[in-house]
Motif scaffolding. Structure first.
Motif, PDB file in Angstrom:
ATOM      1  N   ASN A  99       0.811  -1.215   0.000  1.00 53.63           N
ATOM      2  CA  ASN A  99       0.000   0.000   0.000  1.00 53.63           C
ATOM      3  C   ASN A  99       0.847   1.269   0.000  1.00 53.63           C
ATOM      4  O   ASN A  99       1.965   1.286   0.516  1.00 53.63           O
ATOM      5  N   TYR A 101       0.587   4.835   1.745  1.00 48.43           N
ATOM      6  CA  TYR A 101      -0.102   5.437   2.885  1.00 48.43           C
ATOM      7  C   TYR A 101       0.044   6.957   2.814  1.00 48.43           C
ATOM      8  O   TYR A 101       1.144   7.482   2.620  1.00 48.43           O
ATOM      9  N   PHE A 146      -6.894  11.080  -5.462  1.00 48.29           N
ATOM     10  CA  PHE A 146      -7.575  10.523  -4.298  1.00 48.29           C
ATOM     11  C   PHE A 146      -7.840  11.649  -3.305  1.00 48.29           C
ATOM     12  O   PHE A 146      -6.900  12.293  -2.823  1.00 48.29           O
ATOM     13  N   GLN A 154     -14.898   9.261   0.459  1.00 51.79           N
ATOM     14  CA  GLN A 154     -13.909   9.124  -0.616  1.00 51.79           C
ATOM     15  C   GLN A 154     -14.383   9.785  -1.906  1.00 51.79           C
ATOM     16  O   GLN A 154     -15.564   9.759  -2.255  1.00 51.79           O
ATOM     17  N   ASP A 156     -12.523   9.734  -5.859  1.00 48.49           N
ATOM     18  CA  ASP A 156     -11.372   9.404  -6.699  1.00 48.49           C
ATOM     19  C   ASP A 156     -11.679   9.741  -8.150  1.00 48.49           C
ATOM     20  O   ASP A 156     -12.802   9.627  -8.619  1.00 48.49           O
ATOM     21  N   TRP A 174     -10.124   1.316  -2.018  1.00 50.50           N
ATOM     22  CA  TRP A 174      -9.085   1.778  -1.112  1.00 50.50           C
ATOM     23  C   TRP A 174      -9.729   2.131   0.221  1.00 50.50           C
ATOM     24  O   TRP A 174     -10.952   2.123   0.360  1.00 50.50           O
ATOM     25  N   SER A 176     -10.051   4.728   3.726  1.00 50.95           N
ATOM     26  CA  SER A 176      -9.871   6.094   4.196  1.00 50.95           C
ATOM     27  C   SER A 176     -10.635   6.285   5.497  1.00 50.95           C
ATOM     28  O   SER A 176     -11.594   5.564   5.794  1.00 50.95           O
ATOM     29  N   MET A 189      -5.283   7.614   4.603  1.00 53.94           N
ATOM     30  CA  MET A 189      -5.621   6.800   3.437  1.00 53.94           C
ATOM     31  C   MET A 189      -4.634   5.655   3.296  1.00 53.94           C
ATOM     32  O   MET A 189      -3.444   5.802   3.616  1.00 53.94           O
ATOM     33  N   ILE A 191      -3.846   3.224  -0.035  1.00 55.42           N
ATOM     34  CA  ILE A 191      -4.168   2.977  -1.442  1.00 55.42           C
ATOM     35  C   ILE A 191      -3.403   1.737  -1.895  1.00 55.42           C
ATOM     36  O   ILE A 191      -2.169   1.770  -2.014  1.00 55.42           O
ATOM     37  N   PRO A 192      -4.085   0.604  -2.134  1.00 54.21           N
ATOM     38  CA  PRO A 192      -3.382  -0.602  -2.569  1.00 54.21           C
ATOM     39  C   PRO A 192      -2.711  -0.399  -3.929  1.00 54.21           C
ATOM     40  O   PRO A 192      -3.294   0.207  -4.838  1.00 54.21           O
ATOM     41  N   GLN A 195      -4.471  -1.316  -7.198  1.00 53.84           N
ATOM     42  CA  GLN A 195      -5.487  -0.457  -7.789  1.00 53.84           C
ATOM     43  C   GLN A 195      -4.885   0.581  -8.738  1.00 53.84           C
ATOM     44  O   GLN A 195      -5.620   1.362  -9.345  1.00 53.84           O
ATOM     45  N   ASN A 719     -17.649  -0.894  -0.990  1.00 53.78           N
ATOM     46  CA  ASN A 719     -16.738  -0.231  -1.915  1.00 53.78           C
ATOM     47  C   ASN A 719     -17.517  -0.036  -3.208  1.00 53.78           C
ATOM     48  O   ASN A 719     -18.702  -0.408  -3.275  1.00 53.78           O
TER      49      ASN A 719
END
Length: 757
Positions: A99, A101, A146, A154, A156, A174, A176, A189, A191-192, A195, A719
């Motif tokens: 991820n 961060y 993001f 969220q 995006d 993701w 948050s 946050m 965020i993988p 993605q 999600n």
């Protein structure tokens, strides 16, 4: 395609001019590519890799945050021009093997004034919020965005800086969270990497990056980590850089989403006296999958998809209109990557795919090359039959195979050239469009874009005869060339379009053909200083002339306008103009008109807006002079954290010699109760009332008609793909002899679950 005598070259010459422009752009090498840039070490952030578990809860109490890269947001770029911001903001960035961060400490001297509401994702744009923009390929052309509001909502987006487009249709999975405290708020946050798309390498990477905060009070302040030059018509070319990310990979990037939908519909076949008869329940399983074949290439597909409209279209009045109304695409499968298929002419409009059995899409980039392929089998065919003075439309029950091929080559500093092919094929029907387009940025302020298209079409004989179309195969061309100067002060633009009578783009939205347009205009902008009552003031004007293939001047228009932005996030636009028009064999000269748009947000809970337009116009139903007036007031109001109301009204009136031809009223009310960041219940009411004077029409009309649409929806989203929707909707009609009576109703649900591997 008939040219305007005296100043428009012949069609073959125009095509050669466009081809020469395309070849010029291909031959022009980049002055300085992103790969060759020398970065200022002070604008390159070294991002550390951290160990240990990170819990996304908005508290930042994990020890690893002490190791993160810390950057300050020290510039206000709007409305102030690279001045010191009114509040302090710190951004923290780190990563591990899975991820990225990101955290923000957004200080606020008056935390009670923080604007934050519980709302659905991608809808908190009027709140305070913070976020990160990431150009993972560091090509200064495209980026992921993001954003998060203080309560963790969220938002995006995907930005294409070459085309100048930003879209919220891209959705990532993701995490948050946000918390409001005594000194401001904190957002966190995770965020993988699976993605994102980025170059596949085990060594370190350099990404473009911008950390942003939006601080709406009397003005909406945009606060960033670096200054913005308003004389440069690009955004990503001005952001900072960050390096690190050794050993990261996007993983298998496989997402599988099975869905189950159910509907039960009822219809009053014998309207208005019969009973509403309910059909048997219909249950439909489906599946959608997305696979990142490589970090640069994504394959997505769907079988038996649910493309029902969970989000109701905003209603529009269709009285006294010439051309088909436009309704935006809302279906997730088509929205993903849709910006890549955008071109100057709107030749890819996926809402034309009305009832698909399956769909597949392949998109990707490799260096400066990008491509997209889309195909779908559609069991219902919607067609627009365009003309120079109006359009017609129809729906047909024959199947078509719909497909699009797109290729784009980037070069220089945010320039590109591309190819596009679209096709629709069915029984005794076909439509194909092929052509090329390009954008050439001459320098930081000036650019040229163009497109050349050729079409070939054949309708079924019965369809051609019913809608007055040519029988057999026919074709034509469409050409567009535009110049734009976008700078801090003086803006200049010009455009030439020539669309042949036989041109058809059935995969797109082009309700008008058989015209030649020449347009030119300019404006000048003054930017307010810190003590000025306004933040932006602009004056401008333009002239345009449109002819059909027979040489008739369909419209020649001259207008001037003024625009300003000021206190309480207020904005106003006012224009006046005069025009000559041609319609249905008659000439209407010297028509004067005006338009006014204004809005203001006096507090975080209230937004007010108004459009007013009117003047001399045409009664298109009866081909005569008329005077028109349109008023569109609107209000948005937040009742605390959970309840939001949107009320909009449209009033339209047309007067002709002898009296008032019609009045039309359209009222739309949306009420949303947001339980938390994942779930809400929403009610929509749309009421339309049209009153006509039959004695003023040259044909028979109903004196009055009403329509009421209602929808109640419950939504729960873990999600963007793991969702539950349950809803009910119905329609009611009335006229001078019938009160509002239900015509149909529907009860529906959808369940979807996303597996990310």
């Amino acid at each position: 395609m008939t040219p305007i005598p005296g100043f428009v070259p012949a069609a073959a010459t125009r095509r050669l001019i466009c081809l020469a422009l395309a070849l010029l752009t291909l031959a022009t090498g980049p002055a300085l590519s992103a790969d060759d840039q020398a970065y200022d070490p002070e604008t390159v952030w070294r991002i550390p890799k951290i160990e240990g578990e990170m819990k996304v809860d908005g508290s930042l109490d994990e020890p690893a945050w002490a190791e993160a890269k810390s950057v300050r947001l020290t510039y206000e770029t709007r409305p102030g021009e690279n001045i010191a911001p009114p509040v302090e903001t710190e951004c923290l960035i780190a990563y591990d093997s899975s991820n990225l961060y990101v955290a923000f400490r957004a200080h606020d001297p008056e935390p009670a004034k923080i604007r934050a509401r519980l709302t659905d994702r991608d809808t908190a744009w009027n709140d305070d919020f913070v976020g990160l923009v990431i150009d993972t390929f560091n090509d200064e052309r495209r980026a992921f965005e993001f954003f998060v509001n203080p309560l963790g909502v969220q938002m995006d987006l995907f930005v294409d800086d070459v085309a100048g487009r930003e879209t919220s249709s891209w959705d990532a999975i993701w995490a948050s969270a946000g918390q409001i405290g005594e000194t401001g708020y904190v957002v966190e946050m995770a965020i993988p990497f699976n993605q994102l798309r980025f170059p596949s390498t085990l060594t370190g990477q350099v990404w473009g990056v911008d950390a942003l905060r939006f601080y709406p009070r009397d003005q909406r302040h945009r606060i960033a980590t670096q200054p913005m030059d308003r004389n440069r018509d690009c955004y990503l070319c001005q952001v900072s850089k960050m390096e690190g990310f050794e050993g990261i990979t996007p993983g298998r990037n496989l997402e599988v989403v099975p869905t189950l939908t159910g509907t039960r519909t009822g219809r009053r076949a014998d309207f208005p006296n019969g009973e509403v008869e309910d059909a048997d329940p219909d249950f439909s399983p489906g599946i959608t999958a997305r696979w990142g074949i490589t970090p640069n290439i994504t394959l997505s597909g769907t079988v038996n998809p649910d493309f029902s409209q969970v989000e109701a279209d905003v209603a529009q009045l269709d009285v006294n209109t010439q051309f088909a109304l436009f309704f935006p695409e809302r279906r997730p499968f088509f929205l993903e990557g849709a910006d890549f298929f955008d071109t100057p002419f709107d030749v890819v409009f996926t809402r034309n795919v009305a009832d698909p059995d399956w769909g597949a899409k392949l998109t990707g980039t490799q260096g400066k090359n990008g491509f997209g392929i889309f195909a779908s089998q559609d069991s219902l065919t919607n067609l627009i039959f365009p003309g120079s003075q109006g359009s017609r439309s129809g729906s047909f029950d024959f199947e078509t195979l719909d497909s699009v091929l797109r290729y784009r080559r980037d070069f220089g500093q945010n320039s590109s050239v591309g190819l596009l092919v679209t096709s629709r094929d069915g029984d005794d029907y076909s439509n194909r469009v092929a052509g090329f387009d390009g954008l050439y940025r001459i320098d930081d302020k000036n650019s040229i874009n163009f497109q050349v298209l050729d079409s070939e079409t054949e309708y079924p004989v019965a369809v051609a005869q019913q809608f007055g179309q040519p029988v057999g195969s026919f074709g034509d061309q469409a050409i567009r060339i535009a110049y734009n100067r976008d700078a801090r002060g003086l803006d200049i633009w010009g455009r030439f379009e020539d669309v042949g009578r036989g041109f058809r783009a059935d995969m797109g939205f082009l309700p008008r053909v058989d015209y030649t347009l020449v347009l030119g205009g300019a404006s000048y902008t003054w930017w307010g200083e810190e003590d000025d009552w306004y933040t932006q003031y602009r004056v401008g004007g333009d002239w345009d002339r449109t002819e059909d293939g027979a040489g008739n001047v369909l419209e020649e228009e001259l207008e001037v306008w003024t625009e300003f932005a000021g206190p309480k996030q207020s904005w106003l636009w006012f224009d006046v103009g005069t025009r000559d028009r041609f319609f249905n064999g008659a000439v209407f000269s010297g028509q004067r008109f005006f338009n006014l748009w204004t809005e203001i947000q006096p507090s975080g809970d209230v937004w007010l807006g108004l459009f007013a337009g009117g003047g001399e116009t045409i009664d298109f139903a009866n081909t005569r002079e008329a005077d028109g007036l349109t008023l569109e007031p609107g209000i948005r109001y937040n009742f605390g954290l959970h309840l939001k109301a949107n009320l909009d009204h449209t009033y339209q009136r047309l007067d002709v010699e002898g009296g008032e031809l019609f009045t039309a009223n359209l009222t739309q009310l949306r009420l949303v109760w947001q339980f938390d960041v994942r779930s809400f219940v929403r009610a929509i009411f749309q009421y339309r009332d049209i009153q006509r004077d039959p004695s003023l029409y040259s044909f028979e009309v109903e004196p009055e008609s009403q329509n009421l649409f209602t929808q109640l929806l419950y939504s729960y989203k873990v999600n963007p793909q793991t969702v539950l929707f349950v809803g009910y909707s119905d329609n009611r009609l009335a006229d001078q002899s019938i009160s509002l009576t239900q015509t149909n109703r529907a009860l529906f649900f959808k369940i979807g679950y996303a597996w990310v591997l």
